[in-house]
Design a protein around this motif. Structure first.
Motif, PDB file in Angstrom:
ATOM      1  N   VAL A   1       0.840  -1.195   0.000  1.00  0.00           N
ATOM      2  CA  VAL A   1       0.000   0.000   0.000  1.00  0.00           C
ATOM      3  C   VAL A   1       0.877   1.247   0.000  1.00  0.00           C
TER       4      VAL A   1
ATOM      5  N   GLY B   1       2.226   1.717  -3.469  1.00  0.00           N
ATOM      6  CA  GLY B   1       1.183   2.191  -4.385  1.00  0.00           C
ATOM      7  C   GLY B   1       0.910   3.674  -4.179  1.00  0.00           C
TER       8      GLY B   1
ATOM      9  N   MET C   1       3.628   5.892  -5.515  1.00  0.00           N
ATOM     10  CA  MET C   1       3.549   6.069  -6.978  1.00  0.00           C
ATOM     11  C   MET C   1       2.439   7.042  -7.336  1.00  0.00           C
ATOM     12  N   ARG C   2       1.300   6.915  -6.649  1.00  0.00           N
ATOM     13  CA  ARG C   2       0.193   7.822  -6.966  1.00  0.00           C
ATOM     14  C   ARG C   2       0.553   9.263  -6.596  1.00  0.00           C
TER      15      ARG C   2
ATOM     16  N   PHE D   1       7.022  -0.038  -9.020  1.00  0.00           N
ATOM     17  CA  PHE D   1       5.894  -0.832  -9.531  1.00  0.00           C
ATOM     18  C   PHE D   1       6.226  -2.310  -9.597  1.00  0.00           C
TER      19      PHE D   1
ATOM     20  N   HIS E   1       5.892  -3.483  -5.949  1.00  0.00           N
ATOM     21  CA  HIS E   1       4.484  -3.405  -5.587  1.00  0.00           C
ATOM     22  C   HIS E   1       3.707  -4.568  -6.206  1.00  0.00           C
ATOM     23  N   GLY E   2       3.854  -4.740  -7.506  1.00  0.00           N
ATOM     24  CA  GLY E   2       3.103  -5.804  -8.181  1.00  0.00           C
ATOM     25  C   GLY E   2       3.472  -7.170  -7.642  1.00  0.00           C
TER      26      GLY E   2
ATOM     27  N   MET F   1       2.236  -7.592  -4.013  1.00  0.00           N
ATOM     28  CA  MET F   1       0.787  -7.691  -3.891  1.00  0.00           C
ATOM     29  C   MET F   1       0.273  -9.043  -4.378  1.00  0.00           C
TER      30      MET F   1
ATOM     31  N   GLY G   1       9.020  -4.987 -13.901  1.00  0.00           N
ATOM     32  CA  GLY G   1       7.603  -5.268 -13.705  1.00  0.00           C
ATOM     33  C   GLY G   1       7.391  -6.620 -13.049  1.00  0.00           C
ATOM     34  N   TRP G   2       6.155  -6.858 -12.583  1.00  0.00           N
ATOM     35  CA  TRP G   2       5.927  -8.129 -11.879  1.00  0.00           C
ATOM     36  C   TRP G   2       5.979  -9.300 -12.851  1.00  0.00           C
TER      37      TRP G   2
ATOM     38  N   PHE H   1      -7.411  -4.051 -13.791  1.00  0.00           N
ATOM     39  CA  PHE H   1      -7.045  -5.189 -12.932  1.00  0.00           C
ATOM     40  C   PHE H   1      -7.117  -4.837 -11.454  1.00  0.00           C
ATOM     41  N   HIS H   2      -6.873  -3.557 -11.102  1.00  0.00           N
ATOM     42  CA  HIS H   2      -7.129  -3.218  -9.702  1.00  0.00           C
ATOM     43  C   HIS H   2      -8.623  -3.308  -9.399  1.00  0.00           C
TER      44      HIS H   2
ATOM     45  N   ILE I   1      -9.169  -6.885  -8.760  1.00  0.00           N
ATOM     46  CA  ILE I   1      -8.419  -7.451  -7.632  1.00  0.00           C
ATOM     47  C   ILE I   1      -8.862  -6.845  -6.302  1.00  0.00           C
TER      48      ILE I   1
ATOM     49  N   ARG J   1       0.958   2.817 -18.840  1.00  0.00           N
ATOM     50  CA  ARG J   1       1.298   2.294 -17.519  1.00  0.00           C
ATOM     51  C   ARG J   1       2.818   2.265 -17.399  1.00  0.00           C
ATOM     52  N   ARG J   2       3.306   2.084 -16.203  1.00  0.00           N
ATOM     53  CA  ARG J   2       4.734   1.973 -15.920  1.00  0.00           C
ATOM     54  C   ARG J   2       5.533   3.164 -16.433  1.00  0.00           C
TER      55      ARG J   2
ATOM     56  N   LEU K   1      -7.080   5.118   0.806  1.00  0.00           N
ATOM     57  CA  LEU K   1      -6.772   3.690   0.942  1.00  0.00           C
ATOM     58  C   LEU K   1      -5.774   3.449   2.070  1.00  0.00           C
TER      59      LEU K   1
HETATM   60  C1  HEM Z   1      -3.946  -0.338  -1.995  1.00  0.00           C
HETATM   61  C2  HEM Z   1      -3.920   0.479  -2.934  1.00  0.00           C
HETATM   62  C3  HEM Z   1      -3.176   0.310  -4.224  1.00  0.00           C
HETATM   63  C4  HEM Z   1      -2.619   1.344  -4.886  1.00  0.00           C
HETATM   64  C5  HEM Z   1      -2.627   2.788  -4.481  1.00  0.00           C
HETATM   65  C6  HEM Z   1      -1.987   0.784  -6.054  1.00  0.00           C
HETATM   66  C7  HEM Z   1      -1.314   1.547  -6.988  1.00  0.00           C
HETATM   67  C8  HEM Z   1      -0.629   1.026  -8.071  1.00  0.00           C
HETATM   68  C9  HEM Z   1       0.140   1.783  -9.009  1.00  0.00           C
HETATM   69  C10 HEM Z   1       0.332   3.281  -8.949  1.00  0.00           C
HETATM   70  C11 HEM Z   1       0.658   0.943  -9.913  1.00  0.00           C
HETATM   71  C12 HEM Z   1       1.558   1.288 -11.094  1.00  0.00           C
HETATM   72  C13 HEM Z   1       0.766   1.674 -12.278  1.00  0.00           C
HETATM   73  C14 HEM Z   1       1.628   1.961 -13.448  1.00  0.00           C
HETATM   74  O1  HEM Z   1       2.231   1.006 -13.971  1.00  0.00           O
HETATM   75  O2  HEM Z   1       1.712   3.114 -13.840  1.00  0.00           O
HETATM   76  C15 HEM Z   1       0.226  -0.366  -9.583  1.00  0.00           C
HETATM   77  C16 HEM Z   1       0.557  -1.520 -10.269  1.00  0.00           C
HETATM   78  C17 HEM Z   1       0.177  -2.789  -9.889  1.00  0.00           C
HETATM   79  N1  HEM Z   1      -0.602  -3.130  -8.791  1.00  0.00           N
HETATM   80 FE1  HEM Z   1      -1.388  -1.846  -7.442  1.00  0.00          FE
HETATM   81  N2  HEM Z   1      -2.180  -0.567  -6.085  1.00  0.00           N
HETATM   82  C18 HEM Z   1      -2.894  -0.910  -4.969  1.00  0.00           C
HETATM   83  C19 HEM Z   1      -3.314  -2.183  -4.610  1.00  0.00           C
HETATM   84  C20 HEM Z   1      -2.984  -3.333  -5.305  1.00  0.00           C
HETATM   85  C21 HEM Z   1      -3.397  -4.651  -4.938  1.00  0.00           C
HETATM   86  C22 HEM Z   1      -4.250  -4.998  -3.742  1.00  0.00           C
HETATM   87  C23 HEM Z   1      -2.865  -5.505  -5.856  1.00  0.00           C
HETATM   88  C24 HEM Z   1      -2.967  -7.015  -5.958  1.00  0.00           C
HETATM   89  C25 HEM Z   1      -3.249  -7.822  -5.033  1.00  0.00           C
HETATM   90  C26 HEM Z   1      -2.117  -4.719  -6.785  1.00  0.00           C
HETATM   91  C27 HEM Z   1      -1.426  -5.250  -7.870  1.00  0.00           C
HETATM   92  C28 HEM Z   1      -0.728  -4.496  -8.779  1.00  0.00           C
HETATM   93  C29 HEM Z   1       0.001  -5.052  -9.893  1.00  0.00           C
HETATM   94  C30 HEM Z   1       0.118  -6.539 -10.243  1.00  0.00           C
HETATM   95  C31 HEM Z   1       0.570  -3.995 -10.587  1.00  0.00           C
HETATM   96  C32 HEM Z   1       1.392  -4.068 -11.856  1.00  0.00           C
HETATM   97  C33 HEM Z   1       2.826  -3.930 -11.542  1.00  0.00           C
HETATM   98  C34 HEM Z   1       3.594  -3.912 -12.826  1.00  0.00           C
HETATM   99  O3  HEM Z   1       3.371  -3.003 -13.634  1.00  0.00           O
HETATM  100  O4  HEM Z   1       4.405  -4.817 -13.020  1.00  0.00           O
HETATM  101  N3  HEM Z   1      -2.203  -3.407  -6.431  1.00  0.00           N
HETATM  102  N4  HEM Z   1      -0.576  -0.296  -8.439  1.00  0.00           N
END
Ligand code: HEM
Ligand SMILES: [Cu+2]
Lengths: 212, 699, 94
Positions: free
Chosen positions: B86, B89, B92-93, B114, B117-118, B121, B180-181, B431-432, B435, B492-493, B516
């Motif tokens: 969190v 995330g 990044m935001r 990212f 994070h990915g 998560m 990336g993830w 996907f968010h 998820i 993205r990314r 959040l």
């Molecule tokens: C709790 C609040 C969350 C915030 C604020 C958040 C925010 C973000 C942000 C900013 C990105 C990058 C977007 C980009 O590529 O520009 C991202 C990517 C991602 N998030 Fe979250 N996220 C949250 C929760 C979650 C949860 C709960 C999961 C999964 C269980 C998750 C899985 C992912 C995945 C898989 C990526 C892609 C990473 C990649 O690009 O390789 N996120 N998220």
């Protein structure tokens, strides 16, 4: 022939083994589930291999490298070892439902299996050495990478099976053929047979397929 | 492998040293986070020693093979990792809110964010959450004493934990991957990513993947072989059906991931040519392998949430689940179809239109069984005696938001549209959107629903509801703007963007991410506050929601052996049936000795050696890798040769405990529906008079 | 001779036969459609191993293990077949 109901893959101990037979059901079934996972692992390496068939990158290909007679020997060793592993288990089934049965014959078949596995590995490693001598290392091309990885993974499984059999031999010498070791033997038997099934696919599709 | 005793490890690998020498914003942020590790590593043991808690921690938890405790450990791991996820995330935001033409973070730092994070998560939050919940619930709902292989269960947990250890330590020593993830080569190959980052990714994901495979095997066997007498497949609660499908998915679908990790590792460490740009290497093979795992993985995460929601819907509307067979069939259809759609993650890779069309259509078909389930849940609520407890709020949020996420998924399943929005924030929003409302809400609902079962006291409703609303609002504010930004063309990314029109959306999303964060804090607050008030929230009699399935036919918390006598199942909602017939707490005629597996440190040893192995391999420390490897082989051999003695609990002892509980339950007058959330609820709830009359009239 | 021993020996004999056929055909560079024969012999031998060594049969009370293999094979068919299709298609378009 009126065979008893089969409860799990591999040799079933049968009611004469009482509790041990009951306990085997869950234990061996679980191992079988795990083997399915392993099967998919092999499947993925086969898929990688299949998509790499033409990716020899100007390097040596199947016809330059594979040695049919060596593969035949390896196949033979492994097939006979399947039989000997089965005989080891069969001896447990027919003799070890009462305590005090001699473990000699079982150990003999178990170690024979290990020895055959060793012969298999010896020929396989020989093949790999010959390939390396011709510069056919996995670093040479995508096809060679997939080949070494696929066949190597099988070889690794054989080595694990051999190590496992030796641990079992030690275990039964220390503690006798009790329930734990019986179940371990049954699982090991499933593992060993499974290896041979994977080998069928390897010799048919990789070696014979490559040489045809 | 290098010759030096420390491999590639140098002082400068340690983040704190790096930040000391070069104190820029990026290094300081990372160092701040990294500093928590040594501080934590010092404080936690001191705290444990000082309070004397280390003794029960080791004896009752780390050595325990009780499925409930292992489940709790999984969930605890997930919550700790969720904190990191969190925060990342949000970071990044917040960064994007100011990132018009630049921003605070460097591209490399953003890439790490990212990626971690990915990875965190998915593999260390979502996966441990579902594994943990399945661990806690499966044996109880099945009417079993434990999972099929308690020790294997422990090993699975420690392998996951060692993966979590590696991704955590990467913060302090070295750095994590930037790919990336999904870690696509050739970028993640040794030429373009020479550092340790990708190796950390490979080993942490690989180790936890093996752990998940083992859990899958364990659950599958448990569900096949340990069902209580009379519990046929069509009498299983829905959560068990989803668990069964998930276990089979885990068994069959983790291998592609493992193989992807192994082969990429061979490329990086030994110079193989699976995915390199030269000598025939083909990176598209990796993408293909990864998503053969990756797509079913999505269903591994989502199906248990569907299961939880089914239980919640029927319990809190006091009705049996509507259309049970249709949900079962839908679940199986989804599981099978999930093997057939992986290509929708790379429509743009260059294959011909026919291939894309086939996979696109297969993807669209999944919407049918999923839609069917949504209708079934709605119909379950219809004219039920609904209580708006926390799980119900999550359910409502789920029903509304998850459907929106699903609809955007259908949009993306059309290859021609996907070509426009592929790799844009539209996808990130999508996907968010499945998820968070799907998986996370499902798991949090499950946490609330089953918490009293495991710990013996309820979570505070007031705090729980606030938390649920914060999640719902926070999610909506954060992620709906991203759909728009994505359609406006934001990738993205991407570390920054050039179109000023996008910035307002980024600012709104940043505010949402702060909500959040509040939601996460409120979740911790709920748990802590409830622990403080546990006396008042205690529900020892075992059935605080007047629920329908077998796990509630035990005290809260249940004894280590779950059931003093294994229940006989005669109908689908077995416990409900027993309550209707008045046999739920009837005296038992005969008790028997119970055999329990002894506590052991097997799993802990495996986890320790696996962590050592992983760390040493990442840093190319030859001797230490060998040590880790030999240890990982020696531990199973040693345990196989050591004697193994089960603990035997005498029947008299079991009888004493069990009779005390049954008597208390018989003598207590349950609370009504309206009082379920009050202190008067001691774990026995009953239907309203009106409901009973209504049910009688129906018959 | 026990029925179980007989099963092992039958399986062994069949396996030897099913191994020998493809090896001999390849060694003698036969003109027959080798691809098909190799595949058929391999599948047949795998079934022989499953039946005679691993005792997997259609009959019997609990056949979860058999269902499991069949399902795994189906999934493998999807995954391997899909992979070959997708990557083969890509290869033709490079
Ligand atoms: C709790 C609040 C969350 C915030 C604020 C958040 C925010 C973000 C942000 C900013 C990105 C990058 C977007 C980009 O590529 O520009 C991202 C990517 C991602 N998030 Fe979250 N996220 C949250 C929760 C979650 C949860 C709960 C999961 C999964 C269980 C998750 C899985 C992912 C995945 C898989 C990526 C892609 C990473 C990649 O690009 O390789 N996120 N998220
Ligand atoms: Cu997908």
């Amino acid at each position: 022939m009126n065979s008893p109901p089969k409860l799990h893959p591999g040799l079933n101990l049968g009611p004469a083994h009482g509790d041990d037979h009951e306990a085997a059901e869950n234990s061996i079934f679980g191992f079988w589930v795990f083997m399915m996972s392993d099967l998919v692992t092999f499947g993925m390496f086969f898929a990688l291999y299949a998509t790499a068939l033409h990716a020899t990158a100007g390097g040596p290909g199947p016809k330059d490298l594979f040695d049919l007679s060596s593969v035949a020997w390896q196949t033979g060793f492994l097939l006979v070892s399947s039989l000997t592993s089965g005989l080891a288990l069969l001896h447990v089934k027919t003799h070890h439902h009462r305590s005090g049965a001699a473990i000699g014959p079982m150990l003999f078949w178990l170690l024979a299996t290990v020895a055959l596995g060793g012969l298999f590995l010896w020929r396989e490693i020989g093949d790999f050495q010959a390939m390396a001598a011709q510069g056919a290392l996995p670093t040479r091309s995508n096809w060679l990478s997939s080949l070494w990885a696929l066949v190597g993974l099988h070889g690794l499984h054989v080595s694990i099976g051999m190590l496992w059999a030796l641990v079992i031999a030690l275990g039964v010498l220390l503690r006798g053929v009790d329930q734990r070791w019986k179940l371990t033997l049954l699982r090991w038997g499933v593992f060993w047979h499974f290896l041979d099934i994977v080998w069928i696919a390897i010799f048919s599709f990789v070696y014979l397929g490559g040489l045809r | 492998m290098t010759d030096s005793l420390c491999g590639n490890l140098t002082w400068d690998s340690i983040m704190l040293v790096k930040a000391w020498k070069d104190p820029n914003v990026n290094n300081l942020i990372t160092a701040g986070a990294a500093a928590m590790i040594p501080v934590g590593a010092l404080m936690v043991p001191l705290l444990l020693l000082w309070t004397g808690w280390w003794r029960p921690l080791f004896r009752d938890w780390l050595a325990s093979v009780d499925h409930k405790k292992i489940g709790v450990l999984y969930i605890a791991l997930a919550v700790v990792m969720l904190f990191r996820g969190v925060v990342e995330g949000t970071l990044m935001r917040l960064h994007h809110a100011t990132a018009l033409h630049g921003g605070v973070l460097s591209p490399d730092h953003f890439n790490q964010l990212f990626t971690t994070h990915g990875t965190t998560m998915i593999f260390f939050v979502a996966m441990p959450l579902i594994t943990g919940l399945m661990n806690v619930v499966i044996p109880l709902q099945l009417g079993a004493r434990d999972v099929a292989y308690p020790r294997l269960n422990q090993i699975g947990f420690w392998l996951t934990a060692s993966g979590g250890f590696l991704i955590t330590i990467s913060l302090l020593i070295g750095q994590f991957a930037t790919g990336g993830w999904s870690a696509y080569p050739a970028y993640t190959g040794s030429i373009f990513s020479p550092g340790v980052g990708v190796d950390y990714w490979l080993l942490s994901v690989g180790l936890s993947g093996i752990g998940s495979t083992l859990s899958g095997v364990n659950f599958a066997v448990t569900l096949y072989k340990l069902r209580a007498p009379g519990m046929t497949f069509m009498r299983m609660p829905l959560f068990l059906w989803t668990s069964l499908c998930v276990s089979i998915l885990l068994v069959l679908i983790m291998p592609p991931l493992t193989v992807a990790c192994i082969t990429l590792g061979l490329d990086r460490y030994l110079g193989f040519h699976f995915y390199t740009n030269d000598l025939g290497g083909n990176l598209m093979n990796f993408i293909n392998l990864f998503w053969m795992f990756g797509h079913p993985e999505v269903y591994i995460l989502a199906l248990p949430a569907y299961g939880v929601m089914s239980e919640v819907a029927s319990t809190f509307s006091a009705k049996r689940l509507y259309g049970y067979p249709s949900i079962v069939v839908a679940t199986m259809c989804i599981a099978v179809l999930s093997f057939l759609v992986w290509l929708h993650h790379f429509f743009t890779m260059g294959q011909s239109a026919l291939v894309n069309a086939v996979f696109g259509i297969a993807t669209l078909i999944i919407a049918i069984p999923t839609g069917m389930k949504v209708y079934d849940w709605l119909a379950t609520l219809w004219r039920g005696r609904i209580r708006f407890t926390t799980p119900m709020i999550y359910l409502c949020g789920f029903l509304v938001l998850f459907v929106i996420g699903g609809l955007t998924g259908i949009i993306l399943a059309n290859p021609t549209i996907d070509f426009q929005v592929h790799n844009s924030l539209f996808l990130v929003a999508h996907f968010h959107n499945v998820i968070i409302p799907g998986v996370v809400f499902g798991m949090l609902a499950g946490l609330h629903y089953w918490f009293p079962k495991v710990f013996g006291f309820r979570l505070l409703e007031s705090w729980g509801r606030t938390t649920a609303w914060l999640w719902i609002v926070g999610f909506s504010v954060t992620f709906f703007p991203l759909y728009v930004a994505g359609l406006m063309g934001m990738r993205r990314r991407a570390v920054d963007y050039a179109d000023p029109a996008i910035q307002p959306y980024m600012i709104v999303a940043a505010i949402g991410s702060l909500i959040l964060c509040l939601a996460f804090l409120a979740l911790l607050g709920t748990i802590l506050r409830s622990i403080l008030l546990r006396k008042q929230l205690a529900v020892p009699l075992g059935d605080p929601w007047d629920a329908r399935t077998l796990e509630w036919a035990t005290p809260c918390p249940p004894p280590e052996y779950n059931f003093a006598v294994l229940p006989e199942v005669t109908a689908r909602d077995a416990f409900w049936e027993a309550k209707e017939n008045g046999t739920a707490y009837a005296p038992v005629e005969k008790y028997e000795d119970i055999h329990l597996p002894p506590p052991t440190y097997y799993g802990l040893w495996i986890g320790a050696f696996a962590s050592v192995l992983g760390f040493a391999v990442v840093w190319h420390i030859g001797w230490l890798s060998l040590l880790g490897l030999l240890g990982s082989i020696a531990v199973p051999i040693a345990y196989a040769l050591l004697p193994y003695r089960e603990i035997i609990l005498p029947a008299a002892e079991v009888q004493k405990q069990d009779e005390a509980w049954r008597c208390a339950a018989r003598e207590t007058d349950g609370v009504t529906r309206d009082e379920e959330a009050h202190a008067t609820n001691r774990g026995l709830a009953k239907p309203d008079e009106l409901e009973i009359e209504f049910a009688a009239a129906e018959r | 001779m026990g029925s179980e021993l007989k099963s092992y020996l039958t399986g062994f004999a069949l396996a030897v036969l099913l191994t020998a056929i493809p090896f001999v055909l390849v060694a003698t560079r036969s003109d027959l459609p080798l691809g098909w024969i190799l595949s058929l012999c391999a599948i047949a031998q795998a079934i022989v191993h499953l039946r005679y060594f691993l005792h997997l049969r259609w009959r019997g009370q609990k056949r979860e293990d058999l269902q499991l293999v069949l399902f795994t094979v189906l999934v493998l068919f999807f995954l391997i077949g899909g992979t070959i299709w997708v990557l083969g298609d890509l290869a033709t378009r490079m």
